[in-house]
Design a protein around this motif. Structure first.
Motif, PDB file in Angstrom:
ATOM      1  N   VAL A 231     -37.657 -25.513 -66.159  1.00  0.00           N
ATOM      2  CA  VAL A 231     -38.427 -24.321 -66.504  1.00  0.00           C
ATOM      3  C   VAL A 231     -38.098 -23.244 -65.483  1.00  0.00           C
ATOM      4  O   VAL A 231     -38.123 -23.489 -64.275  1.00  0.00           O
ATOM      5  N   PHE A 232     -37.782 -22.043 -65.951  1.00  0.00           N
ATOM      6  CA  PHE A 232     -37.522 -20.890 -65.097  1.00  0.00           C
ATOM      7  C   PHE A 232     -38.720 -19.940 -65.179  1.00  0.00           C
ATOM      8  O   PHE A 232     -39.537 -20.022 -66.092  1.00  0.00           O
ATOM      9  N   PHE A 233     -38.757 -19.013 -64.239  1.00  0.00           N
ATOM     10  CA  PHE A 233     -39.763 -17.941 -64.272  1.00  0.00           C
ATOM     11  C   PHE A 233     -39.052 -16.659 -63.860  1.00  0.00           C
ATOM     12  O   PHE A 233     -38.394 -16.612 -62.824  1.00  0.00           O
ATOM     13  N   ARG A 234     -39.169 -15.622 -64.686  1.00  0.00           N
ATOM     14  CA  ARG A 234     -38.598 -14.323 -64.311  1.00  0.00           C
ATOM     15  C   ARG A 234     -39.689 -13.463 -63.694  1.00  0.00           C
ATOM     16  O   ARG A 234     -40.782 -13.314 -64.258  1.00  0.00           O
ATOM     17  N   VAL A 235     -39.376 -12.888 -62.540  1.00  0.00           N
ATOM     18  CA  VAL A 235     -40.347 -12.082 -61.814  1.00  0.00           C
ATOM     19  C   VAL A 235     -39.736 -10.727 -61.469  1.00  0.00           C
ATOM     20  O   VAL A 235     -38.530 -10.610 -61.251  1.00  0.00           O
ATOM     21  N   SER A 236     -40.568  -9.707 -61.469  1.00  0.00           N
ATOM     22  CA  SER A 236     -40.191  -8.433 -60.868  1.00  0.00           C
ATOM     23  C   SER A 236     -40.634  -8.499 -59.409  1.00  0.00           C
ATOM     24  O   SER A 236     -41.834  -8.545 -59.121  1.00  0.00           O
ATOM     25  N   ALA A 237     -39.673  -8.521 -58.504  1.00  0.00           N
ATOM     26  CA  ALA A 237     -39.987  -8.754 -57.093  1.00  0.00           C
ATOM     27  C   ALA A 237     -40.801  -7.630 -56.471  1.00  0.00           C
ATOM     28  O   ALA A 237     -41.476  -7.837 -55.456  1.00  0.00           O
ATOM     29  N   THR A 247     -45.626  -6.828 -54.572  1.00  0.00           N
ATOM     30  CA  THR A 247     -44.716  -6.654 -53.438  1.00  0.00           C
ATOM     31  C   THR A 247     -43.737  -7.816 -53.289  1.00  0.00           C
ATOM     32  O   THR A 247     -43.988  -8.920 -53.793  1.00  0.00           O
ATOM     33  N   PRO A 248     -42.649  -7.610 -52.557  1.00  0.00           N
ATOM     34  CA  PRO A 248     -41.720  -8.710 -52.270  1.00  0.00           C
ATOM     35  C   PRO A 248     -42.383  -9.866 -51.523  1.00  0.00           C
ATOM     36  O   PRO A 248     -42.031 -11.032 -51.742  1.00  0.00           O
ATOM     37  N   GLU A 249     -43.325  -9.543 -50.648  1.00  0.00           N
ATOM     38  CA  GLU A 249     -44.024 -10.596 -49.910  1.00  0.00           C
ATOM     39  C   GLU A 249     -44.833 -11.481 -50.858  1.00  0.00           C
ATOM     40  O   GLU A 249     -44.884 -12.712 -50.700  1.00  0.00           O
ATOM     41  N   ALA A 289     -33.616 -11.444 -54.333  1.00  0.00           N
ATOM     42  CA  ALA A 289     -33.305 -12.855 -54.566  1.00  0.00           C
ATOM     43  C   ALA A 289     -32.973 -13.538 -53.247  1.00  0.00           C
ATOM     44  O   ALA A 289     -33.407 -14.670 -52.989  1.00  0.00           O
ATOM     45  N   ALA A 290     -32.203 -12.857 -52.413  1.00  0.00           N
ATOM     46  CA  ALA A 290     -31.806 -13.437 -51.126  1.00  0.00           C
ATOM     47  C   ALA A 290     -33.018 -13.706 -50.240  1.00  0.00           C
ATOM     48  O   ALA A 290     -33.068 -14.720 -49.532  1.00  0.00           O
ATOM     49  N   ARG A 291     -34.007 -12.809 -50.274  1.00  0.00           N
ATOM     50  CA  ARG A 291     -35.214 -13.013 -49.461  1.00  0.00           C
ATOM     51  C   ARG A 291     -35.989 -14.249 -49.914  1.00  0.00           C
ATOM     52  O   ARG A 291     -36.476 -15.025 -49.104  1.00  0.00           O
ATOM     53  N   VAL A 292     -36.089 -14.419 -51.241  1.00  0.00           N
ATOM     54  CA  VAL A 292     -36.785 -15.600 -51.751  1.00  0.00           C
ATOM     55  C   VAL A 292     -36.029 -16.866 -51.373  1.00  0.00           C
ATOM     56  O   VAL A 292     -36.615 -17.854 -50.934  1.00  0.00           O
ATOM     57  N   LYS A 293     -34.719 -16.823 -51.514  1.00  0.00           N
ATOM     58  CA  LYS A 293     -33.905 -18.003 -51.201  1.00  0.00           C
ATOM     59  C   LYS A 293     -34.006 -18.365 -49.723  1.00  0.00           C
ATOM     60  O   LYS A 293     -34.071 -19.542 -49.361  1.00  0.00           O
TER      61      LYS A 293
END
Length: 358
Positions: A231-237, A247-249, A289-293
């Protein structure tokens, strides 16, 4: 080995490469009647061409969980048998080409009931097959859109059930990946963001309350989706607001919560919930994406003006994402993956009928 053409295994599903197709609405279904929301020859040809072109995973356009969940009357849906059967034709072809078929499950929320973009994209009423949109709060998206009907807790529960029912149909239609659409200003994103969610009950206010719908939908989908399928989830960061928005946080925090609820990959986009200046440029959303990773152990996919093979390869080789999603570039070039493999000295599936072109 090329990072872009290294397989990626998620649960029991192995995606042959990491060049994936992002969901892109085609606004081409019949708006009403027995064929409403049913994919037809255009959709089959559209997705089949990208599978024949070597794309590793294809996510269908935002597919509504109910008639009023469509972004426009011309969108695809998956709430009846005719739609399920028609999607099956598409998934069988994709799987036959080695492409993993995925579906994006969506509800348009307050941004629903609009015309096709090439007709101006304005909100439409009953005279043009439109309807009254729903939202977390009685706040219009902008001056053009109507004020949505505020969802009751009973209405929220009904929508959660619709996501589960649509996921069951998606499984019957042959999909291997289910993505929950929580981005771009549609219903789930509207609940996430304090800009659009002014509720004072259990679904509004605190972070924990604003993410409640997202987690309930994920739980409902995960409950009917097989354990061996992702299962994936698409988010607006980010809402791209200095204050008062998502927010990104919060995205990083949500990533951890989603992973704990059984999500296998975060598809990281941005914006769409409010008109705000966005500094668009090549790979402009990759840093999110890099911040989440970097902050979590949840796999991520990057999207947003990723157009070149070397650009995509660098994103993956640098560890900024686990996969890349291409949108408009795949509209321009259905065989992008095959061309990228040639450029990077990698191998990708080529249909027997096309071997003379290699």
């Amino acid at each position: 080995m090329s990072a872009l053409f290294e397989p990626l295994r998620l649960r029991g599903v192995t995606v042959p490469n990491r060049a994936w197709m992002a969901p892109m609405c085609q606004y081409s279904a019949e708006p009403a009647g027995p064929a409403a929301g049913v994919p037809h020859d255009w959709h089959f040809a559209h997705y089949a061409a990208r599978a024949a072109g070597g794309t590793g995973l294809i996510l269908t356009e935002a597919t509504a969980v109910s008639p009023e969940g469509r972004i426009s009357p011309y969108d695809l849906g998956l709430w009846n048998d005719a739609q399920t059967e028609a999607f099956g034709r598409i998934t069988r072809f994709l799987a036959g080409q080695g492409t993993v078929p995925g579906i994006q499950l969506a509800h348009g929320g307050r941004k629903a009931s609009t015309d096709r973009p090439w007709k101006g994209g304005e909100p439409v009423g009953p005279e043009a097959h439109g309807w009254q949109p729903l939202g977390p709060s009685p706040l219009a998206f902008d001056e053009r859109h109507p004020v949505p009907t505020e969802l009751t807790t009973e209405g929220i529960a009904e929508i959660v059930g619709q996501f589960a029912a649509t996921a069951e149909r998606a499984l019957a239609a042959g999909f291997e990946v289910a993505e929950v659409h929580g981005a771009h200003g549609y219903l789930i994103h509207e609940f996430l963001s304090p800009h659009s969610n002014h509720r004072t009950d259990a679904y509004g206010g605190s972070y924990e309350n604003r993410v409640r719908l997202a987690l309930e939908v994920v739980d409902a989908v995960r409950a009917v989706w097989p354990e061996d399928k992702p299962v994936f989830f698409r988010v607006s960061a980010t809402d791209w607001l200095d204050q008062g928005g998502w927010t990104p946080e919060e995205t990083i925090r949500l990533a951890g919560d989603l992973q704990a609820h059984g999500v296998d990959l975060l598809d990281v986009s941005s914006g769409g919930n409010v008109k705000a200046p966005i500094p668009v440029g090549p790979g402009y959303q990759v840093p999110f994406a890099a911040r989440v990773k970097a902050a979590t152990t949840l796999p991520v996919a990057a999207v947003g003006l990723i157009t070149g093979a070397e650009q995509a390869e660098k994103i993956l080789a640098n560890g900024e994402a686990d996969a890349v999603l291409l949108g408009r570039e795949l509209l321009r070039n259905p065989s992008w993956a095959r061309h990228a493999a040639r450029e990077l000295g990698a191998e990708v599936h080529v249909p027997d009928q096309y071997h003379r072109s290699v």
